[in-house]
Enzyme design. Sequence first.
Site, PDB file in Angstrom:
ATOM      1  N   HIS A  72       0.818  -1.218   0.000  1.00  0.00           N
ATOM      2  CA  HIS A  72       0.000   0.000   0.000  1.00  0.00           C
ATOM      3  C   HIS A  72       0.849   1.264   0.000  1.00  0.00           C
ATOM      4  CE1 HIS A  72       0.352  -0.027   4.539  1.00  0.00           C
ATOM      5  NE2 HIS A  72       0.411   1.270   4.312  1.00  0.00           N
ATOM      6  N   ASP A 119      -0.169  -7.509   1.429  1.00  0.00           N
ATOM      7  CA  ASP A 119       0.332  -6.132   1.526  1.00  0.00           C
ATOM      8  C   ASP A 119       1.854  -6.162   1.645  1.00  0.00           C
ATOM      9  OD1 ASP A 119       0.451  -3.404   1.739  1.00  0.00           O
ATOM     10  OD2 ASP A 119      -0.223  -3.329   3.830  1.00  0.00           O
ATOM     11  N   SER A 222       4.151   2.627   8.210  1.00  0.00           N
ATOM     12  CA  SER A 222       3.798   1.578   7.251  1.00  0.00           C
ATOM     13  C   SER A 222       5.001   1.128   6.445  1.00  0.00           C
ATOM     14  CB  SER A 222       2.723   2.072   6.278  1.00  0.00           C
ATOM     15  OG  SER A 222       1.474   2.120   6.876  1.00  0.00           O
TER      16      SER A 222
END
Length: 273
Positions: A72, A119, A222
Amino acid sequence: MLKLLLLTLPLLSSLVHAAPGPAMTREGIVGGQEAHGNKWPWQVSLRANDTYWMHFCGGSLIHPQWVLTAAHCVGPDVADPNKVRVQLRKQYLYYHDHLMTVSQIITHPDFYIVQDGADIALLKLTNPVNISDYVHPVPLPPASETFPSGTLCWVTGWGNIDNGVNLPPPFPLKEVQVPIIENHLCDLKYHKGLITGDNVHIVRDDMLCAGNEGHDSCQGDSGGPLVCKVEDTWLQAGVVSWGEGCAQPNRPGIYTRVTYYLDWIHHYVPKDF
């Protein structure tokens, strides 16, 4: 990184799924402290050019020429490698940057949204890095490693220090210790407060949970690494992916489980270097 703050679930059949809120991504370390010295020599910062090369996600060096991160982080908006730079381990963001160019970005073909898994992504550096005590790849775990519940691990990054609270200057690398939570228990926690049926798995097999109230990754973290020490060797157990809020009750951080994707990783990344 862009760790998701809130969960969005699809409708399945006749079930009505109440989502915790809009999908947002993870940005920072909550409840931790500054990571001093040459700890975490595999940590990298991913940069995108705005008015300057701004940090947007974390990542980990897993080979002298390869970085592991979350899909992502490098989706359609930054899939062009010319739009991304990598900064190797730095104590403070933006202090004497030496940005490295990227020649290739590879996202997992099954990735669509973080809640559906996969992901995970790879960035190939244009040139290999020079390995030292301060810059060094993190070992990946063997496929047999399970990282049992209760294992104390560490997550690192330059993201938010609380919900909506940015990391202040001089933007030091932060670290926090978090316990692994067994997937079934983690899934039960995420169902609390929802009308989602128990037969709907929010936490999937390719995910790993870690954290507790007051200790978690957050927005801006992230793509960064979750590492655990196994027999005196640090291994990367997870990639920061998503969660609801940061360090909230019954909402542990969700990570992409690295062992689930070892074959895919090594399709591109040599095991030996």
